[in-house]
Scaffold this motif. Structure first.
Motif, mmCIF file in Angstrom:
data_model
loop_
_atom_site.group_PDB
_atom_site.id
_atom_site.type_symbol
_atom_site.label_atom_id
_atom_site.label_comp_id
_atom_site.label_asym_id
_atom_site.label_seq_id
_atom_site.Cartn_x
_atom_site.Cartn_y
_atom_site.Cartn_z
ATOM 1 N N VAL A 11 -54.691 132.607 18.103
ATOM 2 C CA VAL A 11 -55.587 132.204 16.703
ATOM 3 C C VAL A 11 -54.825 131.938 15.488
ATOM 4 C CG1 VAL A 11 -57.111 133.494 14.963
ATOM 5 C CG2 VAL A 11 -57.584 133.918 17.328
ATOM 6 N N ALA A 12 -53.752 132.519 15.242
ATOM 7 C CA ALA A 12 -52.651 132.085 14.501
ATOM 8 C C ALA A 12 -52.153 130.801 14.529
ATOM 9 C CB ALA A 12 -51.370 132.983 14.375
ATOM 10 N N LEU A 13 -51.835 130.492 15.732
ATOM 11 C CA LEU A 13 -51.307 129.180 16.032
ATOM 12 C C LEU A 13 -52.525 128.006 15.813
ATOM 13 C CD1 LEU A 13 -49.141 127.342 17.185
ATOM 14 C CD2 LEU A 13 -49.997 127.721 19.570
ATOM 15 N N ALA A 14 -53.709 128.315 16.225
ATOM 16 C CA ALA A 14 -54.962 127.400 15.887
ATOM 17 C C ALA A 14 -55.242 127.150 14.532
ATOM 18 C CB ALA A 14 -56.077 127.953 16.702
ATOM 19 N N LEU A 15 -55.002 128.043 13.751
ATOM 20 C CA LEU A 15 -55.119 127.947 12.105
ATOM 21 C C LEU A 15 -54.039 127.224 11.712
ATOM 22 C CD1 LEU A 15 -56.081 131.563 11.276
ATOM 23 C CD2 LEU A 15 -57.592 129.677 11.350
ATOM 24 N N VAL A 16 -52.744 127.263 12.034
ATOM 25 C CA VAL A 16 -51.699 126.434 11.600
ATOM 26 C C VAL A 16 -51.921 125.161 11.945
ATOM 27 C CG1 VAL A 16 -49.251 126.027 11.880
ATOM 28 C CG2 VAL A 16 -50.020 128.448 11.517
ATOM 29 N N ILE A 17 -52.315 124.779 13.095
ATOM 30 C CA ILE A 17 -52.605 123.261 13.651
ATOM 31 C C ILE A 17 -53.768 122.753 12.954
ATOM 32 C CG2 ILE A 17 -53.494 122.059 15.463
ATOM 33 C CD1 ILE A 17 -51.842 123.874 17.662
ATOM 34 N N MET A 18 -54.869 123.514 12.542
ATOM 35 C CA MET A 18 -55.847 123.133 11.783
ATOM 36 C C MET A 18 -55.715 122.720 10.278
ATOM 37 S SD MET A 18 -59.212 125.407 13.184
ATOM 38 C CE MET A 18 -59.716 125.908 11.528
ATOM 39 N N PHE A 19 -54.723 123.721 9.822
ATOM 40 C CA PHE A 19 -54.245 123.261 8.510
ATOM 41 C C PHE A 19 -53.443 122.002 8.343
ATOM 42 C CE2 PHE A 19 -50.528 123.480 5.446
ATOM 43 C CZ PHE A 19 -51.089 123.529 4.407
ATOM 44 N N GLN A 21 -53.593 119.392 10.301
ATOM 45 C CA GLN A 21 -54.462 118.365 10.709
ATOM 46 C C GLN A 21 -55.309 118.040 9.467
ATOM 47 O OE1 GLN A 21 -54.289 116.424 13.281
ATOM 48 N NE2 GLN A 21 -56.309 115.260 13.094
ATOM 49 N N LYS A 22 -56.005 119.002 8.952
ATOM 50 C CA LYS A 22 -56.608 118.927 7.632
ATOM 51 C C LYS A 22 -55.826 118.232 6.544
ATOM 52 C CE LYS A 22 -60.206 120.955 4.996
ATOM 53 N NZ LYS A 22 -61.057 122.106 4.961
ATOM 54 N N LYS A 23 -54.596 118.531 6.613
ATOM 55 C CA LYS A 23 -53.674 118.058 5.515
ATOM 56 C C LYS A 23 -53.428 116.384 5.661
ATOM 57 C CE LYS A 23 -48.802 118.437 3.600
ATOM 58 N NZ LYS A 23 -47.798 119.190 3.418
ATOM 59 N N LYS A 24 -53.200 116.143 7.068
ATOM 60 C CA LYS A 24 -52.973 114.815 7.508
ATOM 61 C C LYS A 24 -54.277 113.773 7.324
ATOM 62 C CE LYS A 24 -52.237 111.977 11.782
ATOM 63 N NZ LYS A 24 -51.878 112.126 13.123
ATOM 64 N N MET A 25 -55.322 114.495 7.599
ATOM 65 C CA MET A 25 -56.827 113.919 7.105
ATOM 66 C C MET A 25 -57.184 113.384 5.884
ATOM 67 S SD MET A 25 -59.562 115.269 10.068
ATOM 68 C CE MET A 25 -60.568 113.807 9.659
ATOM 69 N N LYS A 26 -56.464 114.155 4.765
ATOM 70 C CA LYS A 26 -56.514 114.084 3.257
ATOM 71 C C LYS A 26 -55.819 112.708 2.869
ATOM 72 C CE LYS A 26 -57.880 118.544 1.834
ATOM 73 N NZ LYS A 26 -57.699 120.030 1.254
ATOM 74 N N GLN A 27 -54.744 112.435 3.520
ATOM 75 C CA GLN A 27 -53.825 111.331 3.251
ATOM 76 C C GLN A 27 -54.440 109.900 3.245
ATOM 77 O OE1 GLN A 27 -50.527 111.821 5.801
ATOM 78 N NE2 GLN A 27 -49.459 113.534 4.669
ATOM 79 N N ALA A 28 -54.088 109.162 2.133
ATOM 80 C CA ALA A 28 -54.284 107.708 2.150
ATOM 81 C C ALA A 28 -53.250 107.103 1.856
ATOM 82 C CB ALA A 28 -55.401 107.406 1.121
ATOM 83 N N TRP A 29 -52.837 105.783 2.742
ATOM 84 C CA TRP A 29 -51.749 105.001 2.445
ATOM 85 C C TRP A 29 -51.841 103.988 3.147
ATOM 86 C CZ3 TRP A 29 -50.206 103.860 7.269
ATOM 87 C CH2 TRP A 29 -50.356 104.682 8.385
#
Length: 106
Positions: A11-19, A21-29
């Motif tokens: 569960v901890a690993l899944a939460l870290v991956i989700m964090f 992935q969400k950070k990556k999706m917020k990026q714009a470049w």
């Protein structure tokens, strides 16, 4: 007890991956493709088929370097006709950037 600990780690690993992935999706470049490297399909030590990967290296207009790694079967769908020198635009919320080619597509 070991089962509970294993579930907790998963569960901890899944939460870290989700964090991340969400950070990556917020990026714009915006950036330019600098290299495309293709890895061939292969069989591992246990004779299991492994599909090759394609890595797309880019440099953003701000000077930051990055890469996207995809399985070969997804590469043609996500980056159709991609060439070194093509311009990429990553919008907020998108997983992958879109291709804005500087080459003619005759």
């Amino acid at each position: 007890m070991e089962l509970f600990l294993g579930i907790l780690v998963a569960v901890a690993l899944a939460l870290v991956i989700m964090f991340f992935q969400k950070k990556k999706m917020k990026q714009a470049w915006q950036g330019t493709v600098t290299k495309i490297k293709e890895q061939a399909d292969y069989y591992d030590d246990e004779n299991n088929f492994r599909e090759g990967l394609v890595r797309v290296y880019y440099q953003t207009d701000a000077g930051k370097k990055g890469k996207n790694r995809l399985q070969k079967r997804h590469y043609g769908k996500v980056f159709p006709g991609l060439k070194v020198g093509d311009h990429l635009v990553k919008e907020t919320g998108d997983v992958y950037p879109k291709v804005h080619s500087v080459h003619s597509r005759a």
